[in-house]
Design a protein around this motif. Structure first.
Motif, PDB file in Angstrom:
ATOM      1  N   ARG A 253      23.427 -13.824  -2.008  1.00 39.06           N
ATOM      2  CA  ARG A 253      24.834 -13.438  -1.861  1.00 39.06           C
ATOM      3  C   ARG A 253      25.754 -14.503  -2.468  1.00 39.06           C
ATOM      4  O   ARG A 253      26.718 -14.180  -3.178  1.00 39.06           O
ATOM      5  CB  ARG A 253      25.156 -13.222  -0.377  1.00 39.06           C
ATOM      6  CG  ARG A 253      26.531 -12.651  -0.107  1.00 39.06           C
ATOM      7  CD  ARG A 253      26.740 -12.448   1.374  1.00 39.06           C
ATOM      8  NE  ARG A 253      25.910 -11.392   1.918  1.00 39.06           N
ATOM      9  CZ  ARG A 253      26.277 -10.115   1.949  1.00 39.06           C
ATOM     10  NH1 ARG A 253      27.442  -9.748   1.470  1.00 39.06           N
ATOM     11  NH2 ARG A 253      25.484  -9.212   2.467  1.00 39.06           N
ATOM     12  N   ARG A 279      17.371  -3.292   3.927  1.00 38.67           N
ATOM     13  CA  ARG A 279      18.630  -2.692   3.483  1.00 38.67           C
ATOM     14  C   ARG A 279      19.598  -3.718   2.916  1.00 38.67           C
ATOM     15  O   ARG A 279      20.333  -3.428   1.964  1.00 38.67           O
ATOM     16  CB  ARG A 279      19.277  -1.941   4.655  1.00 38.67           C
ATOM     17  CG  ARG A 279      18.504  -0.674   5.027  1.00 38.67           C
ATOM     18  CD  ARG A 279      18.997  -0.085   6.327  1.00 38.67           C
ATOM     19  NE  ARG A 279      18.276   1.145   6.650  1.00 38.67           N
ATOM     20  CZ  ARG A 279      18.412   1.806   7.785  1.00 38.67           C
ATOM     21  NH1 ARG A 279      19.226   1.345   8.721  1.00 38.67           N
ATOM     22  NH2 ARG A 279      17.741   2.914   8.008  1.00 38.67           N
ATOM     23  N   GLN A 280      19.609  -4.919   3.494  1.00 32.89           N
ATOM     24  CA  GLN A 280      20.490  -5.954   2.936  1.00 32.89           C
ATOM     25  C   GLN A 280      20.034  -6.344   1.534  1.00 32.89           C
ATOM     26  O   GLN A 280      20.863  -6.571   0.650  1.00 32.89           O
ATOM     27  CB  GLN A 280      20.483  -7.185   3.846  1.00 32.89           C
ATOM     28  CG  GLN A 280      21.110  -6.959   5.206  1.00 32.89           C
ATOM     29  CD  GLN A 280      21.065  -8.227   6.043  1.00 32.89           C
ATOM     30  OE1 GLN A 280      21.720  -9.214   5.741  1.00 32.89           O
ATOM     31  NE2 GLN A 280      20.262  -8.202   7.095  1.00 32.89           N
ATOM     32  N   PHE A 283      21.156  -3.622  -0.823  1.00 32.83           N
ATOM     33  CA  PHE A 283      22.598  -3.729  -1.080  1.00 32.83           C
ATOM     34  C   PHE A 283      22.880  -4.807  -2.126  1.00 32.83           C
ATOM     35  O   PHE A 283      23.649  -4.592  -3.073  1.00 32.83           O
ATOM     36  CB  PHE A 283      23.343  -4.045   0.214  1.00 32.83           C
ATOM     37  CG  PHE A 283      24.797  -4.357   0.003  1.00 32.83           C
ATOM     38  CD1 PHE A 283      25.684  -3.354  -0.343  1.00 32.83           C
ATOM     39  CD2 PHE A 283      25.269  -5.656   0.130  1.00 32.83           C
ATOM     40  CE1 PHE A 283      27.029  -3.640  -0.569  1.00 32.83           C
ATOM     41  CE2 PHE A 283      26.608  -5.956  -0.090  1.00 32.83           C
ATOM     42  CZ  PHE A 283      27.489  -4.936  -0.444  1.00 32.83           C
ATOM     43  N   ARG A 287      24.455  -4.661  -5.937  1.00 27.64           N
ATOM     44  CA  ARG A 287      25.525  -5.527  -6.454  1.00 27.64           C
ATOM     45  C   ARG A 287      25.115  -6.160  -7.777  1.00 27.64           C
ATOM     46  O   ARG A 287      25.914  -6.247  -8.710  1.00 27.64           O
ATOM     47  CB  ARG A 287      25.855  -6.628  -5.445  1.00 27.64           C
ATOM     48  CG  ARG A 287      26.849  -6.239  -4.374  1.00 27.64           C
ATOM     49  CD  ARG A 287      27.346  -7.466  -3.629  1.00 27.64           C
ATOM     50  NE  ARG A 287      28.018  -8.413  -4.511  1.00 27.64           N
ATOM     51  CZ  ARG A 287      28.444  -9.622  -4.140  1.00 27.64           C
ATOM     52  NH1 ARG A 287      28.261 -10.032  -2.896  1.00 27.64           N
ATOM     53  NH2 ARG A 287      29.044 -10.416  -5.002  1.00 27.64           N
ATOM     54  N   LEU A 303      23.319   2.676  -3.678  1.00 24.52           N
ATOM     55  CA  LEU A 303      24.263   2.606  -2.562  1.00 24.52           C
ATOM     56  C   LEU A 303      24.422   3.949  -1.860  1.00 24.52           C
ATOM     57  O   LEU A 303      24.589   3.999  -0.641  1.00 24.52           O
ATOM     58  CB  LEU A 303      25.622   2.116  -3.069  1.00 24.52           C
ATOM     59  CG  LEU A 303      25.657   0.651  -3.507  1.00 24.52           C
ATOM     60  CD1 LEU A 303      26.911   0.357  -4.299  1.00 24.52           C
ATOM     61  CD2 LEU A 303      25.574  -0.277  -2.298  1.00 24.52           C
ATOM     62  N   LEU A 306      21.592   4.211   0.494  1.00 25.71           N
ATOM     63  CA  LEU A 306      21.848   3.331   1.637  1.00 25.71           C
ATOM     64  C   LEU A 306      22.899   3.917   2.559  1.00 25.71           C
ATOM     65  O   LEU A 306      22.769   3.889   3.782  1.00 25.71           O
ATOM     66  CB  LEU A 306      22.329   1.963   1.144  1.00 25.71           C
ATOM     67  CG  LEU A 306      21.310   0.869   0.869  1.00 25.71           C
ATOM     68  CD1 LEU A 306      22.042  -0.418   0.505  1.00 25.71           C
ATOM     69  CD2 LEU A 306      20.396   0.628   2.058  1.00 25.71           C
ATOM     70  N   TYR A 307      23.966   4.440   1.969  1.00 21.65           N
ATOM     71  CA  TYR A 307      25.083   4.966   2.764  1.00 21.65           C
ATOM     72  C   TYR A 307      24.633   6.147   3.625  1.00 21.65           C
ATOM     73  O   TYR A 307      25.058   6.290   4.774  1.00 21.65           O
ATOM     74  CB  TYR A 307      26.233   5.375   1.845  1.00 21.65           C
ATOM     75  CG  TYR A 307      27.409   5.975   2.583  1.00 21.65           C
ATOM     76  CD1 TYR A 307      28.186   5.198   3.438  1.00 21.65           C
ATOM     77  CD2 TYR A 307      27.737   7.317   2.445  1.00 21.65           C
ATOM     78  CE1 TYR A 307      29.257   5.744   4.131  1.00 21.65           C
ATOM     79  CE2 TYR A 307      28.807   7.871   3.122  1.00 21.65           C
ATOM     80  CZ  TYR A 307      29.562   7.078   3.964  1.00 21.65           C
ATOM     81  OH  TYR A 307      30.610   7.626   4.656  1.00 21.65           O
ATOM     82  N   ASN A 313      28.010   1.509   8.175  1.00 22.19           N
ATOM     83  CA  ASN A 313      28.020   0.156   7.621  1.00 22.19           C
ATOM     84  C   ASN A 313      29.220   0.016   6.689  1.00 22.19           C
ATOM     85  O   ASN A 313      29.239   0.549   5.577  1.00 22.19           O
ATOM     86  CB  ASN A 313      26.714  -0.125   6.866  1.00 22.19           C
ATOM     87  CG  ASN A 313      26.605  -1.561   6.399  1.00 22.19           C
ATOM     88  OD1 ASN A 313      27.503  -2.101   5.759  1.00 22.19           O
ATOM     89  ND2 ASN A 313      25.495  -2.198   6.717  1.00 22.19           N
ATOM     90  N   GLU A 315      30.457  -2.531   4.982  1.00 20.63           N
ATOM     91  CA  GLU A 315      30.294  -3.258   3.716  1.00 20.63           C
ATOM     92  C   GLU A 315      29.723  -2.343   2.642  1.00 20.63           C
ATOM     93  O   GLU A 315      30.210  -2.337   1.501  1.00 20.63           O
ATOM     94  CB  GLU A 315      29.379  -4.468   3.923  1.00 20.63           C
ATOM     95  CG  GLU A 315      29.234  -5.332   2.678  1.00 20.63           C
ATOM     96  CD  GLU A 315      28.362  -6.558   2.887  1.00 20.63           C
ATOM     97  OE1 GLU A 315      28.687  -7.619   2.327  1.00 20.63           O
ATOM     98  OE2 GLU A 315      27.346  -6.442   3.611  1.00 20.63           O
ATOM     99  N   ILE A 316      28.710  -1.565   3.004  1.00 20.90           N
ATOM    100  CA  ILE A 316      28.106  -0.639   2.041  1.00 20.90           C
ATOM    101  C   ILE A 316      29.126   0.414   1.621  1.00 20.90           C
ATOM    102  O   ILE A 316      29.292   0.711   0.434  1.00 20.90           O
ATOM    103  CB  ILE A 316      26.849   0.028   2.643  1.00 20.90           C
ATOM    104  CG1 ILE A 316      25.736  -1.010   2.833  1.00 20.90           C
ATOM    105  CG2 ILE A 316      26.369   1.176   1.761  1.00 20.90           C
ATOM    106  CD1 ILE A 316      24.554  -0.511   3.635  1.00 20.90           C
ATOM    107  N   TYR A 319      31.912  -1.050  -0.701  1.00 20.65           N
ATOM    108  CA  TYR A 319      31.444  -1.381  -2.052  1.00 20.65           C
ATOM    109  C   TYR A 319      31.147  -0.108  -2.842  1.00 20.65           C
ATOM    110  O   TYR A 319      31.503  -0.010  -4.037  1.00 20.65           O
ATOM    111  CB  TYR A 319      30.214  -2.281  -1.981  1.00 20.65           C
ATOM    112  CG  TYR A 319      29.908  -2.973  -3.291  1.00 20.65           C
ATOM    113  CD1 TYR A 319      30.658  -4.067  -3.698  1.00 20.65           C
ATOM    114  CD2 TYR A 319      28.903  -2.524  -4.128  1.00 20.65           C
ATOM    115  CE1 TYR A 319      30.402  -4.708  -4.910  1.00 20.65           C
ATOM    116  CE2 TYR A 319      28.629  -3.149  -5.335  1.00 20.65           C
ATOM    117  CZ  TYR A 319      29.385  -4.239  -5.722  1.00 20.65           C
ATOM    118  OH  TYR A 319      29.139  -4.860  -6.919  1.00 20.65           O
TER     119      TYR A 319
END
Length: 535
Positions: A253, A279-280, A283, A287, A303, A306-307, A313, A315-316, A319
């Motif tokens: 990150r 999942r992190q 994500f 990015r 994404l 993931l969504y 979430n 943050e997801i 973004y």
């Protein structure tokens, strides 16, 4: 490894190794180890069993301490339990057992604080609670049942009960620093970062060698946005634990935030080898696709998957919405606006949502709407990008004094970027402070490397010129540095338009329209020059 500084082994005349080991605090384990060395149990089986129990508790709960006991390979009653612990397999104790250690040792399989890799289902922690309660009934003086109970409750989201359990462990023995670390994590989960910092500073003073405390500091600094302090700690942690997934995530990150995409890719590849389904990790991989590889389509696909699995979430969602809204495809922007509307409904005060809404309004040149979002955002957050957007909006609305105020705040911060300096210079020119603007421009032109930033300074200097030929020279220099400088293209076009030099005017108008076909400043010229543009 080291013995933590406030552990002073002293042997009580009334306690034996088993009772000290069962108490389970750093102090009591150190006392048990001292007693082992001074007067070891007569039975070899008992020595192996108790030594193995003490070592596994210290290794997992208090990794910073060294008991100085020899390793035990096997041949004792707790051998199977410890083997299962090392496999992270929780084996419930026999229902008829009255052995405290048989009830407490299995939980070590669930205790490791791991924020990356295959996760443990919260129901497993819930299922272990009755066994921990039975352990507490068997030995009410031990810190381990309330410590482990606090951990299980933390992992199942019961913050209030977890806090009570951790405090109970500390009441039994205040040397049980993992209980304080547990309280720090609970404060972290609630966003109470100042209280967490106070608690961690106290812990660090008492236990300066604890890597677990350093890890929590790193989490805290990341959450507070203090990248410099976080980076130093994360580097130290990964030097000792090169495959620690949680801190590889944090490192990735940081690298992405700094635009160090090649280094980020290497770290992400290491994470993929550990757990590519995390999942992190996915994500951050998205990015990297969007920012490092400029593959927004691949990023959006990741994404969206993931969504669907984590619609709550933020943050997801933020973004994903930002990529959709910035897309050139109409269907993407439509989907992005639907997602933004959901976010504004579910999280209307979330700074990231307000910033996203403001950015979308700016793209649509809905300046009043953008100002509404930014006014709300700036009451609680004044990040550089927020102030830069506020500057753009106030300037577009003609609020030149307010725009200058935002630009000056940016410029006066530590090491302003060239974009921020250019915003300040622009506002100085807008408000008639030409001398101050000229001084900054000349300093920047002399030091800034060739490219888009230098191009913008040449354009800004053209605004200070009073001689048309000098204006054109600066504009040509701006376009030499960056042929896509829209401000310079529009200005040079307007000069030739006023001079009625259609050939040159059309040349620059075509270039400007190729970059910004919907620019409102240029739209009125499309009809006038339609025949020459070939429309």
């Amino acid at each position: 490894m080291q013995v933590l500084p406030d552990i002073v082994p002293s042997v009580s005349n009334t306690e034996n190794p088993r009772s000290l080991i069962e108490r389970g605090s750093p102090d009591s384990l150190a006392q048990a180890a001292a007693l082992f060395r001074a007067a070891p149990p007569a039975s070899a089986d008992q020595r192996r069993a108790l030594s193995a129990a003490a070592l596994v508790i210290a290794r997992i709960v208090y990794p910073e301490i060294s008991l100085g006991l020899p390793e035990v390979s096997g041949g004792h009653p707790y051998e199977r339990i410890i083997r299962d612990v090392d496999r992270r397999t929780y084996t419930p104790p026999p229902s008829a057992s009255g052995d405290f250690l048989e009830h407490i040792l299995p939980f070590l399989a669930l205790y490791n604080y791991v924020n990356f890799g295959p996760s443990i289902d919260p129901s497993r922690y819930q299922a272990a609670l009755p066994h921990l309660e039975q352990a507490a009934r068997l030995n009410g003086a031990s810190v381990l049942p309330p410590l482990f109970r606090g951990f299980a409750l933390e992992k199942t989201g019961n913050i209030k009960e977890a806090e009570a359990a951790y405090n109970q462990a500390l009441t039994l023995d205040n040397s049980c620093y993992p209980a304080e670390l547990g309280l720090a994590r609970l404060l972290h989960a609630q966003g109470k970062y100042d209280e967490e910092l106070t608690l961690l500073n106290g812990l660090q003073t008492r236990y300066p060698g604890s890597m677990e405390i350093r890890k929590q500091f790193a989490r805290l600094f990341m959450a507070k946005g203090d990248a410099q302090q976080a980076d130093g700690l994360i580097t130290e942690i990964l030097r000792l634990e090169s495959r620690n997934g949680e801190f590889l995530l944090l490192r990735s990150r940081l690298l992405l935030d700094r635009g160090l995409y090649q280094q980020a890719q290497s770290t992400l590849d290491t994470l993929a080898a550990i757990d590519s389904t995390n999942r992190q990790y996915i994500f951050l991989r998205a990015r990297h696709q969007a920012e490092g590889l400029r593959n927004r389509t691949a990023a959006i696909n990741l994404l969206q998957t993931l969504y669907r699995s984590q619609p709550d979430n933020g943050e997801i969602a933020v973004y994903l919405a930002s990529l959709l809204l910035e897309s050139s495809r109409a269907e993407d922007t439509a989907e992005g606006r639907i997602l933004l509307a959901r976010l504004l409904e579910s999280s209307p005060a979330m700074p990231e949502v307000l910033a996203l809404a403001a950015a979308d309004s700016i793209r649509g040149e809905k300046w009043g709407e953008a100002k509404t979002y930014l006014d709300r955002l700036l009451t609680g957050r004044r990040e550089r990008k927020d102030l830069l957007n506020a500057w753009k909006v106030e300037r577009a609305l003609g609020n030149l004094a307010a725009a200058l105020s935002h630009a000056r705040e940016l410029y006066n911060r530590n090491q302003p970027s060239d974009e921020e300096a250019a915003a300040y210079v622009t506002s100085l020119i807008d408000t008639g402070r030409q001398a101050e603007a000229g001084k900054i421009i000349n300093e920047r032109i002399a030091t800034v490397p060739s490219g888009t930033d230098k191009s913008q300074y040449y354009y800004l200097r053209s605004r200070l010129r009073t001689n048309e030929e000098a204006v054109l020279n600066d504009l040509r220099s701006a376009l030499f540095e960056d042929p896509r400088n829209l401000d310079a293209l529009i200005t040079i076009f307007e000069i030739y338009h006023r001079k009625k030099d259609e050939r040159r005017a059309v040349y620059y108008l075509k270039q400007a329209l190729a970059i910004a076909p919907n620019n409102p400043q240029l739209s009125r010229y499309k009809t006038e020059y339609a025949a020459l543009l070939g429309n």
